[in-house]
Motif scaffolding. Structure first.
Motif, PDB file in Angstrom:
ATOM      1  N   LEU A 400       0.829  -1.202   0.000  1.00 34.95           N
ATOM      2  CA  LEU A 400       0.000   0.000   0.000  1.00 34.95           C
ATOM      3  C   LEU A 400       0.864   1.253   0.000  1.00 34.95           C
ATOM      4  O   LEU A 400       0.531   2.245  -0.659  1.00 34.95           O
ATOM      5  CB  LEU A 400      -0.936  -0.009   1.205  1.00 34.95           C
ATOM      6  N   ALA A 401       1.975   1.219   0.726  1.00 34.79           N
ATOM      7  CA  ALA A 401       2.887   2.365   0.731  1.00 34.79           C
ATOM      8  C   ALA A 401       3.486   2.597  -0.654  1.00 34.79           C
ATOM      9  O   ALA A 401       3.629   3.745  -1.098  1.00 34.79           O
ATOM     10  CB  ALA A 401       3.993   2.154   1.764  1.00 34.79           C
ATOM     11  N   LEU A 402       3.829   1.507  -1.362  1.00 34.29           N
ATOM     12  CA  LEU A 402       4.316   1.649  -2.734  1.00 34.29           C
ATOM     13  C   LEU A 402       3.276   2.348  -3.597  1.00 34.29           C
ATOM     14  O   LEU A 402       3.589   3.258  -4.381  1.00 34.29           O
ATOM     15  CB  LEU A 402       4.643   0.278  -3.337  1.00 34.29           C
ATOM     16  N   ALA A 403       2.017   1.929  -3.461  1.00 35.57           N
ATOM     17  CA  ALA A 403       0.940   2.515  -4.264  1.00 35.57           C
ATOM     18  C   ALA A 403       0.734   3.989  -3.934  1.00 35.57           C
ATOM     19  O   ALA A 403       0.638   4.836  -4.838  1.00 35.57           O
ATOM     20  CB  ALA A 403      -0.351   1.743  -4.040  1.00 35.57           C
ATOM     21  N   LEU A 404       0.686   4.318  -2.652  1.00 32.39           N
ATOM     22  CA  LEU A 404       0.409   5.698  -2.251  1.00 32.39           C
ATOM     23  C   LEU A 404       1.569   6.636  -2.546  1.00 32.39           C
ATOM     24  O   LEU A 404       1.396   7.857  -2.542  1.00 32.39           O
ATOM     25  CB  LEU A 404       0.045   5.747  -0.769  1.00 32.39           C
ATOM     26  N   LEU A 408      -2.268   7.914  -8.198  1.00 27.66           N
ATOM     27  CA  LEU A 408      -3.256   6.840  -8.315  1.00 27.66           C
ATOM     28  C   LEU A 408      -4.194   7.097  -9.484  1.00 27.66           C
ATOM     29  O   LEU A 408      -4.522   8.240  -9.789  1.00 27.66           O
ATOM     30  CB  LEU A 408      -4.074   6.730  -7.032  1.00 27.66           C
ATOM     31  N   LYS A 409      -4.659   6.020 -10.093  1.00 32.47           N
ATOM     32  CA  LYS A 409      -5.676   6.143 -11.143  1.00 32.47           C
ATOM     33  C   LYS A 409      -7.029   5.625 -10.666  1.00 32.47           C
ATOM     34  O   LYS A 409      -7.975   5.554 -11.454  1.00 32.47           O
ATOM     35  CB  LYS A 409      -5.243   5.393 -12.397  1.00 32.47           C
ATOM     36  N   ASP A 414     -10.816   2.532  -3.254  1.00 27.32           N
ATOM     37  CA  ASP A 414     -10.758   1.329  -4.089  1.00 27.32           C
ATOM     38  C   ASP A 414      -9.409   0.621  -4.000  1.00 27.32           C
ATOM     39  O   ASP A 414      -9.249  -0.469  -4.552  1.00 27.32           O
ATOM     40  CB  ASP A 414     -11.025   1.678  -5.556  1.00 27.32           C
ATOM     41  N   VAL A 415      -8.440   1.220  -3.320  1.00 30.80           N
ATOM     42  CA  VAL A 415      -7.078   0.682  -3.333  1.00 30.80           C
ATOM     43  C   VAL A 415      -7.013  -0.691  -2.669  1.00 30.80           C
ATOM     44  O   VAL A 415      -6.452  -1.645  -3.237  1.00 30.80           O
ATOM     45  CB  VAL A 415      -6.095   1.668  -2.673  1.00 30.80           C
ATOM     46  N   THR A 416      -7.579  -0.831  -1.473  1.00 26.58           N
ATOM     47  CA  THR A 416      -7.517  -2.144  -0.813  1.00 26.58           C
ATOM     48  C   THR A 416      -8.356  -3.176  -1.571  1.00 26.58           C
ATOM     49  O   THR A 416      -8.006  -4.361  -1.605  1.00 26.58           O
ATOM     50  CB  THR A 416      -7.982  -2.067   0.652  1.00 26.58           C
ATOM     51  N   LYS A 417      -9.435  -2.746  -2.185  1.00 22.12           N
ATOM     52  CA  LYS A 417     -10.245  -3.670  -2.992  1.00 22.12           C
ATOM     53  C   LYS A 417      -9.426  -4.218  -4.157  1.00 22.12           C
ATOM     54  O   LYS A 417      -9.509  -5.409  -4.493  1.00 22.12           O
ATOM     55  CB  LYS A 417     -11.490  -2.962  -3.529  1.00 22.12           C
ATOM     56  N   LYS A 418      -8.642  -3.345  -4.777  1.00 17.27           N
ATOM     57  CA  LYS A 418      -7.796  -3.789  -5.887  1.00 17.27           C
ATOM     58  C   LYS A 418      -6.719  -4.751  -5.405  1.00 17.27           C
ATOM     59  O   LYS A 418      -6.380  -5.715  -6.092  1.00 17.27           O
ATOM     60  CB  LYS A 418      -7.165  -2.577  -6.570  1.00 17.27           C
ATOM     61  N   MET A 419      -6.172  -4.486  -4.228  1.00 14.94           N
ATOM     62  CA  MET A 419      -5.160  -5.402  -3.690  1.00 14.94           C
ATOM     63  C   MET A 419      -5.759  -6.785  -3.486  1.00 14.94           C
ATOM     64  O   MET A 419      -5.140  -7.818  -3.816  1.00 14.94           O
ATOM     65  CB  MET A 419      -4.591  -4.858  -2.375  1.00 14.94           C
ATOM     66  N   LEU A 449       0.749  -7.074 -10.040  1.00 11.54           N
ATOM     67  CA  LEU A 449      -0.583  -6.951 -10.637  1.00 11.54           C
ATOM     68  C   LEU A 449      -1.411  -5.908  -9.907  1.00 11.54           C
ATOM     69  O   LEU A 449      -2.169  -5.149 -10.535  1.00 11.54           O
ATOM     70  CB  LEU A 449      -1.285  -8.309 -10.631  1.00 11.54           C
ATOM     71  N   PHE A 450      -1.263  -5.840  -8.596  1.00  9.96           N
ATOM     72  CA  PHE A 450      -1.951  -4.818  -7.808  1.00  9.96           C
ATOM     73  C   PHE A 450      -1.572  -3.426  -8.280  1.00  9.96           C
ATOM     74  O   PHE A 450      -2.438  -2.585  -8.579  1.00  9.96           O
ATOM     75  CB  PHE A 450      -1.608  -5.010  -6.329  1.00  9.96           C
ATOM     76  N   LEU A 451      -0.290  -3.161  -8.391  1.00 13.44           N
ATOM     77  CA  LEU A 451       0.158  -1.820  -8.776  1.00 13.44           C
ATOM     78  C   LEU A 451      -0.237  -1.479 -10.212  1.00 13.44           C
ATOM     79  O   LEU A 451      -0.568  -0.336 -10.524  1.00 13.44           O
ATOM     80  CB  LEU A 451       1.670  -1.703  -8.589  1.00 13.44           C
ATOM     81  N   GLN A 452      -0.221  -2.457 -11.074  1.00 12.34           N
ATOM     82  CA  GLN A 452      -0.648  -2.218 -12.451  1.00 12.34           C
ATOM     83  C   GLN A 452      -2.084  -1.723 -12.502  1.00 12.34           C
ATOM     84  O   GLN A 452      -2.464  -0.989 -13.422  1.00 12.34           O
ATOM     85  CB  GLN A 452      -0.505  -3.503 -13.276  1.00 12.34           C
ATOM     86  N   ASN A 453      -2.867  -2.088 -11.507  1.00 11.22           N
ATOM     87  CA  ASN A 453      -4.289  -1.750 -11.496  1.00 11.22           C
ATOM     88  C   ASN A 453      -4.616  -0.487 -10.719  1.00 11.22           C
ATOM     89  O   ASN A 453      -5.762  -0.036 -10.760  1.00 11.22           O
ATOM     90  CB  ASN A 453      -5.098  -2.919 -10.945  1.00 11.22           C
ATOM     91  N   VAL A 454      -3.649   0.082  -9.986  1.00 12.03           N
ATOM     92  CA  VAL A 454      -3.983   1.235  -9.155  1.00 12.03           C
ATOM     93  C   VAL A 454      -3.166   2.492  -9.425  1.00 12.03           C
ATOM     94  O   VAL A 454      -3.608   3.596  -9.101  1.00 12.03           O
ATOM     95  CB  VAL A 454      -3.897   0.899  -7.638  1.00 12.03           C
ATOM     96  N   ILE A 455      -1.974   2.349 -10.008  1.00 10.58           N
ATOM     97  CA  ILE A 455      -1.152   3.554 -10.212  1.00 10.58           C
ATOM     98  C   ILE A 455      -1.136   3.937 -11.686  1.00 10.58           C
ATOM     99  O   ILE A 455      -1.320   3.102 -12.571  1.00 10.58           O
ATOM    100  CB  ILE A 455       0.278   3.366  -9.681  1.00 10.58           C
TER     101      ILE A 455
END
Length: 456
Positions: A400-404, A408-409, A414-419, A449-455
């Motif tokens: 989550l820290a990497l994503a934040l 974000l897109k 929705d971030v934890t849902k995507k994870m 795959l998580f990061l591909q979907n959120v950032i």
């Protein structure tokens, strides 16, 4: 290795300038009183209340006074927490029935609804140390730990290799190398609060990777020095240091906010955990890691988590290590609508993606991650491996820290849902078939795959 610190003497709260329904947050009124209480009461505040009058009326000790949102639609936001001891038997033990009768009595005295629940040693951190590697820092020079010789976690940054060679296989499992390449800021600008046993503040791995000391707090000893205490290999000593080290291996540029709520035996009180959550939010944490849990659902703690969620703070909690078909709290509440949009519960699997023998499981569990023999810093400048869902949770927190740390897109909620939704499906593995739908919606954390979907 033994490390202890002297607790400050018990002191009374100063009530002189406090009045109800002002804008003073609870975190500014953290008690310096090191007394431990059997029970904690949640008392709704009304106009005209003062801590002194409430303590006199109800016979308890005011521990926090949250009236920043007094007058809002949700009246439960405007509350005081009070510590209480109720000795009603020869052994000094109190049944839940007695506690509820006492709550009714308190409610009648205060002319309002009072909620009371057990407080002392309700929460515990899970996991066990499985190996200690290396000796003092001077023995590591030239060896596999030589990256630490410079005393900075930033030496691990780069996004193209495993921070600790001992973890190479499990980092490949969650695709850390690809994830760090996708998120080159590596968590920069993101504060992760570690609510745990404290950490080894002097460990070379943490130098330059901690928040300003003004944001540190030891709620267990009621001071500002969240240094781990105890004997290495005994009880919970080293637990928080390991957890924080896992987060930094995944997001090396994030900052760790150390908050101690568990003693050297690994247990702590409800009010300490709740106050730590509020403190983390007030001091700017974007992610909170709670590698701890309770068999009972604490309203006091969940209320604090709900407050964190309303402020957009993401909360990660571990599922527990009793190999039971239910997970501990607050993890078990992570799937609730509303606060669950900002929360995720994490269990453990092996390197083969098979449910760890110790990991709890349930249809309310949202995610699993590798939690066996995870190497990370240990007190005294050493490295140790731990196993437990406590080690799986910080992998999600680091992700989550990497994503934040990146643009974000998707909306934050929705971030934890995507994870959860991008996890690797573990249910085709024959050993996991008895746990169908009880190891998360899909299964094991896939950071790439998580990061591909959120950032972006």
């Amino acid at each position: 290795m033994i490390l202890r610190k002297t607790l400050s003497a018990s002191a009374l709260l100063s009530f002189a300038l406090l009045t109800a329904c002002n804008t003073t947050p609870a975190t500014d009124l953290t008690s310096s009183n090191t007394a431990r209480f059997d029970y904690v009461a949640t008392v709704p505040l009304e106009t005209g209340d003062t801590p002194r009058d409430l303590a006199k009326t109800l016979g308890g000790t005011v521990l926090s006074w949250d009236n920043a949102d007094c007058g809002a639609a949700d009246s439960e936001v405007c509350v005081a927490l009070m510590g209480m001891n109720i000795n009603n038997t020869a052994q000094g033990e109190v049944s839940s029935t007695t506690a509820q009768l006492h709550a009714q009595s308190l409610a009648a005295q205060a002319s309002r609804k009072v909620y009371i629940e057990p407080n002392k040693n309700v929460f515990s951190g899970g996991g066990s140390m499985t190996a200690i590697m290396g000796g003092s820092m001077s023995l590591w020079a030239g060896g596999s730990m030589s990256l630490w010789a410079g005393g900075s976690m930033s030496l691990w940054a780069g996004g193209s290799y495993s921070p600790l060679p001992q973890n190479s296989t499990l980092w490949q499992q969650i695709r850390l190398q690809q994830a760090q390449a996708l998120a080159p800021n590596l968590g920069d600008g993101v504060t992760v609060a570690v609510i745990d046993t404290g950490i080894d503040l002097q460990h070379p791995a943490f130098q330059g990777s901690l928040t300003d000391p003004a944001s540190w707090r030891d709620f267990y000893a009621a001071d500002n020095d969240p240094q781990e205490e105890g004997t290495l290999g005994v009880g919970g000593y080293g637990h928080g240091t390991n957890v924080a080290g896992i987060i930094l291996q995944i997001a090396p540029e994030a900052k760790i906010m150390p908050l101690r709520v568990l003693g050297e035996d690994g247990s702590g009180d409800v009010v300490m955990v709740a106050q730590a959550v509020d403190w983390a939010v007030a001091k700017g944490a974007k992610v909170i890691n709670m590698s701890l849990g309770s068999e009972d659902n604490s309203k006091v703690v969940q209320d604090a988590i709900n407050r964190a969620s309303t402020r957009g703070v993401l909360v990660v909690s571990s599922a527990g290590n009793a190999n039971l078909g239910k997970i501990t709290y607050p993890a078990n509440n992570a799937q609730l609508k509303g606060p669950g949009d900002y929360a995720v519960s994490v269990g453990s699997v092996s390197l083969q993606d098979v449910k760890s023998t110790f990991s709890n499981y349930s249809n309310t569990l949202e995610l699993v991650a590798p939690g066996e023999n995870v190497a990370a810093p240990a007190p005294g400048g050493m490295v140790a491996a731990w196993s437990g869902t406590s080690m799986a949770a910080p992998m999600a927190a680091g992700g989550l820290a990497l994503a934040l740390g990146q643009p974000l897109k998707v909306p934050l909620n929705d971030v934890t849902k995507k994870m959860i939704g991008t996890a690797f499906d573990v249910y085709d593995i024959s050993a996991n078939r008895p746990y169908r739908d009880m190891l998360g919606d899909k299964g094991r954390l896939d950071l790439a795959l998580f990061l591909q979907n959120v950032i972006k």
